[in-house]
Design a protein around this motif. Structure first.
Motif, mmCIF file in Angstrom:
data_model
loop_
_atom_site.group_PDB
_atom_site.id
_atom_site.type_symbol
_atom_site.label_atom_id
_atom_site.label_comp_id
_atom_site.label_asym_id
_atom_site.label_seq_id
_atom_site.Cartn_x
_atom_site.Cartn_y
_atom_site.Cartn_z
ATOM 1 N N GLY A 146 -48.978 53.957 -9.648
ATOM 2 C CA GLY A 146 -49.042 55.030 -8.665
ATOM 3 C C GLY A 146 -48.410 54.623 -7.350
ATOM 4 N N PRO A 147 -48.282 55.575 -6.456
ATOM 5 C CA PRO A 147 -47.679 55.252 -5.157
ATOM 6 C C PRO A 147 -48.589 54.321 -4.353
ATOM 7 C CG PRO A 147 -48.538 57.477 -5.166
ATOM 8 C CD PRO A 147 -48.679 56.962 -6.561
ATOM 9 N N LEU A 148 -47.974 53.435 -3.613
ATOM 10 C CA LEU A 148 -48.706 52.523 -2.748
ATOM 11 C C LEU A 148 -49.198 53.281 -1.528
ATOM 12 C CD1 LEU A 148 -49.387 49.497 -2.573
ATOM 13 C CD2 LEU A 148 -47.353 49.219 -1.192
ATOM 14 N N ARG A 149 -50.381 52.936 -1.045
ATOM 15 C CA ARG A 149 -50.885 53.562 0.166
ATOM 16 C C ARG A 149 -49.883 53.406 1.292
ATOM 17 N NH1 ARG A 149 -56.762 51.944 2.118
ATOM 18 N NH2 ARG A 149 -55.882 52.229 4.164
ATOM 19 N N THR A 150 -49.832 54.353 2.186
ATOM 20 C CA THR A 150 -48.874 54.333 3.297
ATOM 21 C C THR A 150 -48.980 53.002 4.035
ATOM 22 O OG1 THR A 150 -49.058 56.706 3.531
ATOM 23 C CG2 THR A 150 -48.187 55.498 5.396
ATOM 24 N N LEU A 151 -47.827 52.365 4.258
ATOM 25 C CA LEU A 151 -47.829 51.069 4.927
ATOM 26 C C LEU A 151 -48.081 51.187 6.421
ATOM 27 C CD1 LEU A 151 -44.854 49.170 3.254
ATOM 28 C CD2 LEU A 151 -47.283 48.983 2.793
ATOM 29 N N LEU A 152 -47.244 51.929 7.089
ATOM 30 C CA LEU A 152 -47.326 52.074 8.543
ATOM 31 C C LEU A 152 -47.236 53.543 8.914
ATOM 32 C CD1 LEU A 152 -44.682 49.440 9.688
ATOM 33 C CD2 LEU A 152 -47.132 49.140 9.666
ATOM 34 N N THR A 153 -47.891 53.908 9.994
ATOM 35 C CA THR A 153 -47.709 55.244 10.557
ATOM 36 C C THR A 153 -47.486 55.096 12.054
ATOM 37 O OG1 THR A 153 -50.025 55.665 11.090
ATOM 38 C CG2 THR A 153 -49.305 56.230 8.852
ATOM 39 N N ASP A 154 -46.885 56.090 12.639
ATOM 40 C CA ASP A 154 -46.653 56.031 14.086
ATOM 41 C C ASP A 154 -47.900 56.412 14.883
ATOM 42 O OD1 ASP A 154 -46.564 58.684 13.361
ATOM 43 O OD2 ASP A 154 -44.849 59.169 14.630
ATOM 44 N N HIS A 155 -49.009 56.697 14.208
ATOM 45 C CA HIS A 155 -50.259 57.033 14.885
ATOM 46 C C HIS A 155 -51.378 56.060 14.526
ATOM 47 C CE1 HIS A 155 -48.151 60.810 15.580
ATOM 48 N NE2 HIS A 155 -49.009 61.011 16.549
ATOM 49 N N ASN A 156 -51.051 54.853 14.040
ATOM 50 C CA ASN A 156 -52.111 53.892 13.771
ATOM 51 C C ASN A 156 -52.345 53.010 14.994
ATOM 52 O OD1 ASN A 156 -50.102 51.942 13.732
ATOM 53 N ND2 ASN A 156 -50.308 51.473 11.568
ATOM 54 N N ALA A 157 -53.252 52.044 14.887
ATOM 55 C CA ALA A 157 -53.644 51.246 16.046
ATOM 56 C C ALA A 157 -52.526 50.365 16.585
ATOM 57 C CB ALA A 157 -54.847 50.373 15.681
ATOM 58 N N ASP A 158 -51.482 50.136 15.809
ATOM 59 C CA ASP A 158 -50.382 49.306 16.279
ATOM 60 C C ASP A 158 -49.285 50.088 16.984
ATOM 61 O OD1 ASP A 158 -51.343 46.811 15.401
ATOM 62 O OD2 ASP A 158 -50.782 47.318 13.351
ATOM 63 N N PHE A 159 -49.133 51.369 16.676
ATOM 64 C CA PHE A 159 -47.974 52.107 17.174
ATOM 65 C C PHE A 159 -48.298 53.412 17.896
ATOM 66 C CE2 PHE A 159 -46.579 49.848 13.310
ATOM 67 C CZ PHE A 159 -45.736 48.946 13.927
ATOM 68 N N LEU A 160 -49.554 53.675 18.213
ATOM 69 C CA LEU A 160 -49.935 54.972 18.778
ATOM 70 C C LEU A 160 -49.173 55.292 20.062
ATOM 71 C CD1 LEU A 160 -51.648 57.465 18.491
ATOM 72 C CD2 LEU A 160 -53.422 56.326 19.798
ATOM 73 N N THR A 161 -49.033 54.360 20.947
ATOM 74 C CA THR A 161 -48.331 54.620 22.203
ATOM 75 C C THR A 161 -46.967 53.934 22.259
ATOM 76 O OG1 THR A 161 -49.426 52.724 23.225
ATOM 77 C CG2 THR A 161 -50.472 54.892 23.485
ATOM 78 N N ARG A 162 -46.482 53.455 21.104
ATOM 79 C CA ARG A 162 -45.225 52.702 21.072
ATOM 80 C C ARG A 162 -44.296 53.228 19.976
ATOM 81 N NH1 ARG A 162 -46.152 46.647 20.552
ATOM 82 N NH2 ARG A 162 -46.719 47.274 18.469
ATOM 83 N N PRO A 163 -43.651 54.374 20.176
ATOM 84 C CA PRO A 163 -42.773 54.915 19.129
ATOM 85 C C PRO A 163 -41.545 54.042 18.868
ATOM 86 C CG PRO A 163 -42.607 56.239 21.119
ATOM 87 C CD PRO A 163 -43.723 55.258 21.340
#
Length: 181
Positions: A146-163
């Motif tokens: 099956g598909p792997l869970r999403t690796l990164l999103t632009d709204h997670n704790a690492d990238f929320l304010t850093r597009p």
């Protein structure tokens, strides 16, 4: 003395000169981005609470029972382990594959098992909470399973304010996949 490493112009020059795979030792697991401010702040708060609990363990040991002090010290150590694990959560890459480190589990996928790594527009969770917002996500397609869970999103704790950091991390992940797939 000028501190050129603090200027935005130095960052632009460094980004322009860096290759997609800037590291000489490709066999070591490394995170292709820095932990974000939300993740670091959460770990700092957990460490602060653990420090208070450790102080209370010392007070309990001096004034109370050793059994209560031991239980309190164990709770403080669990807080420290939580904070350290929170800082390790994320995506790690090496020449062997891509590793998704979660709070309780770690999943490693060899590059030969990967068919594509790409950035897609889709609803994503905001800071991992149930609320979804429209955003970008880095997805990995596997050859089997099956598909792997999403690796990164632009709204997670690492990238929320850093597009910009999200874009760089997505590009680096795609470059690693192209290099070793």
């Amino acid at each position: 003395m000028p501190l050129t490493f603090l200027s935005a112009e130095h960052d632009a020059q460094a980004d322009a000169t860096e290759s997609p795979l800037p590291h000489g030792q490709q066999d070591h697991w490394r995170r292709p981005y820095r932990p974000g401010p939300w993740r670091v702040a959460g770990a700092a708060v957990a460490l602060l609470l653990a420090a208070y609990v450790l102080i209370s363990a010392v007070i309990i040991a001096v004034a109370g029972t050793p059994r209560g002090a031991l239980a309190t010290a164990v709770i403080a150590l669990l807080g420290i382990v939580f904070a350290l694990r929170l800082l390790r959560v994320g995506i790690w890459v090496s020449s062997r594959g891509v590793r998704r480190v979660g709070m309780f589990t770690t999943r490693t996928l060899r590059w030969r098992e990967v068919t594509a790594v790409r950035t897609v527009q889709q609803p994503v969770k905001w800071l991992g909470l149930p609320r979804s917002v429209q955003g970008q996500a880095v997805e990995v397609e596997r050859r089997r399973g099956g598909p792997l869970r999403t690796l990164l999103t632009d709204h997670n704790a690492d990238f929320l304010t850093r597009p910009d950091a999200f874009e760089r991390a997505a590009d680096v992940l795609e470059a690693w996949a192209d290099e070793y797939r």
